[in-house]
Structures are given as structure tokens and as C-alpha cells.
Design a protein around this motif. Sequence first.
Motif, short mmCIF file in Angstrom:
data_model
loop_
_atom_site.label_atom_id
_atom_site.label_comp_id
_atom_site.label_asym_id
_atom_site.label_seq_id
_atom_site.Cartn_x
_atom_site.Cartn_y
_atom_site.Cartn_z
N VAL A 63 0.85 -1.19 0.00
CA VAL A 63 0.00 0.00 0.00
C VAL A 63 0.89 1.24 0.00
CG1 VAL A 63 -1.84 1.25 1.18
CG2 VAL A 63 -1.74 -1.25 1.34
N TYR A 64 0.56 2.20 -0.88
CA TYR A 64 1.31 3.45 -0.96
C TYR A 64 0.34 4.62 -0.85
CZ TYR A 64 5.15 0.55 -2.71
OH TYR A 64 6.13 -0.40 -2.84
N PHE A 65 0.71 5.61 -0.04
CA PHE A 65 -0.12 6.79 0.18
C PHE A 65 0.48 7.98 -0.54
CE2 PHE A 65 -0.37 3.95 3.78
CZ PHE A 65 -1.74 3.85 4.04
N GLU A 66 -0.35 8.74 -1.24
CA GLU A 66 0.13 9.97 -1.86
C GLU A 66 0.50 10.95 -0.75
OE1 GLU A 66 0.99 13.31 -4.21
OE2 GLU A 66 -0.60 13.39 -2.69
N ILE A 67 1.49 11.78 -0.97
CA ILE A 67 2.06 12.61 0.09
C ILE A 67 1.01 13.47 0.79
CG2 ILE A 67 2.76 14.37 -1.59
CD1 ILE A 67 4.57 13.41 1.72
N ARG A 68 0.03 13.99 0.04
CA ARG A 68 -1.01 14.79 0.71
C ARG A 68 -1.84 13.93 1.65
NH1 ARG A 68 -5.90 17.39 -2.63
NH2 ARG A 68 -7.11 15.67 -1.73
N ARG A 69 -2.25 12.76 1.18
CA ARG A 69 -3.04 11.85 2.03
C ARG A 69 -2.21 11.39 3.22
NH1 ARG A 69 -7.55 10.84 4.43
NH2 ARG A 69 -8.11 8.63 4.60
N PHE A 70 -0.94 11.13 2.99
CA PHE A 70 -0.04 10.72 4.06
C PHE A 70 0.01 11.78 5.16
CE2 PHE A 70 4.28 10.91 5.83
CZ PHE A 70 4.39 9.64 6.39
N LEU A 71 0.17 13.05 4.78
CA LEU A 71 0.26 14.12 5.76
C LEU A 71 -1.08 14.37 6.45
CD1 LEU A 71 2.60 16.53 3.78
CD2 LEU A 71 3.15 15.39 5.95
N GLU A 72 -2.18 14.20 5.72
CA GLU A 72 -3.51 14.33 6.34
C GLU A 72 -3.68 13.30 7.46
OE1 GLU A 72 -6.19 15.81 2.48
OE2 GLU A 72 -6.11 13.69 3.04
N LEU A 73 -3.32 12.05 7.17
CA LEU A 73 -3.46 10.99 8.17
C LEU A 73 -2.46 11.17 9.32
CD1 LEU A 73 -4.00 7.94 5.80
CD2 LEU A 73 -5.72 9.04 7.24
N LEU A 74 -1.29 11.67 8.98
CA LEU A 74 -0.28 11.93 10.00
C LEU A 74 -0.78 12.98 10.98
CD1 LEU A 74 2.59 11.16 10.88
CD2 LEU A 74 3.44 13.00 9.40
N GLU A 75 -1.42 14.02 10.46
CA GLU A 75 -1.97 15.09 11.30
C GLU A 75 -3.06 14.56 12.24
OE1 GLU A 75 -3.67 19.65 10.72
OE2 GLU A 75 -3.52 18.30 9.01
N LYS A 76 -3.71 13.45 11.81
CA LYS A 76 -4.74 12.84 12.65
C LYS A 76 -4.17 11.79 13.59
CE LYS A 76 -8.33 13.53 9.15
NZ LYS A 76 -9.25 12.86 8.19
N ASN A 77 -2.84 11.63 13.59
CA ASN A 77 -2.15 10.64 14.42
C ASN A 77 -2.62 9.23 14.14
OD1 ASN A 77 -1.36 12.43 17.55
ND2 ASN A 77 -0.70 12.74 15.45
N ASN A 78 -2.82 8.95 12.85
CA ASN A 78 -3.20 7.59 12.43
C ASN A 78 -2.05 6.63 12.78
OD1 ASN A 78 -2.94 5.37 10.26
ND2 ASN A 78 -5.07 6.00 10.10
N PRO A 79 -2.32 5.56 13.54
CA PRO A 79 -1.24 4.66 13.96
C PRO A 79 -0.45 4.05 12.80
CG PRO A 79 -3.17 4.28 15.31
CD PRO A 79 -3.59 5.22 14.22
N ASN A 80 -1.13 3.62 11.73
CA ASN A 80 -0.42 3.02 10.59
C ASN A 80 0.57 3.99 9.97
OD1 ASN A 80 -1.62 0.47 10.69
ND2 ASN A 80 -3.35 1.12 9.43
N ILE A 81 0.17 5.26 9.90
CA ILE A 81 1.01 6.27 9.28
C ILE A 81 2.18 6.64 10.18
CG2 ILE A 81 1.05 8.60 8.32
CD1 ILE A 81 -0.45 6.49 6.64
N LEU A 82 1.91 6.79 11.48
CA LEU A 82 3.00 7.06 12.42
C LEU A 82 4.01 5.91 12.43
CD1 LEU A 82 1.07 8.66 15.40
CD2 LEU A 82 2.93 9.73 14.12
N GLU A 83 3.51 4.67 12.34
CA GLU A 83 4.41 3.51 12.28
C GLU A 83 5.26 3.54 11.01
OE1 GLU A 83 1.95 0.09 12.56
OE2 GLU A 83 1.27 0.56 14.59
N LEU A 84 4.64 3.86 9.89
CA LEU A 84 5.37 3.91 8.62
C LEU A 84 6.48 4.94 8.69
CD1 LEU A 84 5.85 3.34 5.64
CD2 LEU A 84 3.87 4.78 5.09
N LEU A 85 6.17 6.12 9.20
CA LEU A 85 7.16 7.19 9.28
C LEU A 85 8.28 6.84 10.26
CD1 LEU A 85 7.93 10.04 8.34
CD2 LEU A 85 6.55 10.94 10.21
#
Length: 359
Positions: A63-85
Motif C-alpha cells: 500500500v502506498y499513500f500519496e504525500i497529501r493523504r499521508f500528511l492528512e493521516l499523520l496530522e490525525k495521528n493515524n497509527p499506521n502512518i505514524l508507524e510507517l514514518l
Amino acid sequence: MTFEELKQQRSCILLECISGSKAYNLQVPTSDTDIKGVFILPQSELYGMSYTPQVANESNDEVYFEIRRFLELLEKNNPNILELLSTTAQNELYRHPLMDLVKPADFLSRLCLDTFAGYAKAQIKKAKGLNKKINQSYPKTRKPVIEFCYVISGGQSMPLLEWLYEKGWRPEDCGLSKIDHFRDVYALYHRQQFTTAVAFKGIFSGENANDVQLSSVPRGVDPPGIMHFNKDGYTVYCKDFASYWEWVELRNDARYQHNQLLGADYDSKHMMHTFRLLNMAAEIARYKEVRVYREDRDFLLRIRNGEFSYDTLLEMAAEKLDQMEQLYAASDLPEQPDPALAASLLIRIREEYYVPKKH
């Protein structure tokens, strides 16, 4: 942008990491390799009419997230995105220098209490669902309507089938008529009450019927029985029956057999991830970092191996949730990430990617 197109345009990939059990240090010999990443749309597509927030392969293992979607989810403290980063360097397959601009510590906030706990509770719910289904057992043939019908006899209710057996009557020789103001209650008649032939339809139309059926009943005759159809109970039963057999059809048989061999009446993998998430959330409050690589591997694998009872795990999880709330109450983490940060990072990353500086 599709998954296949992204793979052909690898220059659009900003981050690519091994994820899942291998990133968590929780892999077992049967574990698959999952991949997650971040990409940036080609400039021409970004300026067009469509936007692709994420892409994935058919099995959803990559699964790959476009940078805008990635940052949107990061701002929401999405666990999957925080783990990826926060994936450790040993599990990074590729990292574009622009990703160094995005730092996990800049986004960590008290929202993690809700997001990580929310994911943990979802895992408990999934484990509970399996617990319920393992302890359920439905024959492949659904119960007929008549098994949810009861009659009044001697001031008490009794199953209709028993009542009919005592009288020597067959369901197809009976007729029902509605009783006004009584929901799902019917007057029940039998052919032998009448001196002339009556065309009763029977209590239900067949084994696949979902309701009782009414007949035309001559006036002036008292019913030998008053019948209640427990329609609500039948509806719940049908829903559970369908859900059970859908689960049987779609369940991961390897995981199911694993849990059966352990003698565990719950999904041990879901419960393992419950405690992984709770421990990670506690570490965020204590240390202000996301620790993807699990040093508590032995404890978590003990859960996966079914060494704890289901009730014990629920008690432990409830205790950890209480501890988490105390940790976050005492933490100096911000309530939420700076709302301007993600926007400014997105602009800077796009500008530097699309128009690289000349040296």
C-alpha cells in the motif's frame, strides 16, 4: 495513478518500507512480507481533474499513500502512518531525502490516546467476534419458522411443535388468522373443527419461509390454540446464522487452525496486536517516540501462542487502558499537531520535488 503505474515510475516513490510483523519484530515462519510507502503524483496528474490518494496491489500487501493523504493521516495521528514514518532504518527499502523534512516527533500529540486505543479496541472487538463464532455452532440447514412458534397451554407457553405432536396434528392441516392489536399473535385452527372442507395454507409455506402465513377461516368457530411467532428472535437467529456461515467461508483457515490447535477460543493474533498498540501508545506518552520494532516480542508472541485465557487478556487490556489515560493526563504532549505544519510541509515537498534547486 495505479499501483502498476507507480511501480513503473519508481521516481515518484518517496518512502518504501517493510511493514507488518517483520517491521514489528513479530514475524513467525509463516509471516508474509508487507510493504507500505509514500509517493508523490506526477506534476501533470496533480494539475489534472483527478486525484489518487493511495494505491495498493490486489492482495493489499503493498500500500502506498500519496504525500497529501499521508500528511492528512499523520496530522490525525493515524497509527499506521505514524508507524510507517517511524520504521527502523533496517526495514527501509528506500527513503527520499525530502522525507527527512517530516519528523514523527513534530506530529505526536494527545490524539494518540484515542487513535491507538481506538485501534486496540477494534482488535479486541475482532477477537471477541471470533470468540463468539468459535463458541457458536450452526448446522448447515437453517431452522424453520415453526421452531420459533409457541402456543398458550394451561396458562403457560409451550413450543408449537410439541403442542401439535400431543394433538396428533400436522402443521399443513392448520390455518392462522390475525388477532387485532396483538403483534405476531395468531388464532390457530385445525381442519377437523369444520364439518365442511376448508382450504388452509398451513402455518408456513415451506422450509425456506421467513414468516408464517394466513389462511381464510370461516367465522363463528373458536380457535383451539393461540399462537405467538417470536419474529424478533427468528430475525436475530437468521442474522447470526448468515454471519456465522459467511465467516466460515471467508475466514483465514491458517489462523483459525492455529487458534484451534492452541485451544484458544479467540483470535490470538488480534489480541497480540491489541497489546502491541497499547504498549506503543504508552511509549509515545512516556518517551515521545513511536517504537515500531518491538522489544516486548517475547510477551507479545506468548499472547499469539495462546498462553493467556481470553478473560485474562480482557482484564489486562482494561488495566492498560486505565494506565494509558493516566499517562496522557500527565504528559506535556500538545492536544493535537500544529494544523499549519502539514500544509507547509506539503507545499515545500511539492515545490522541491517538482522544481529541484539548481546547484
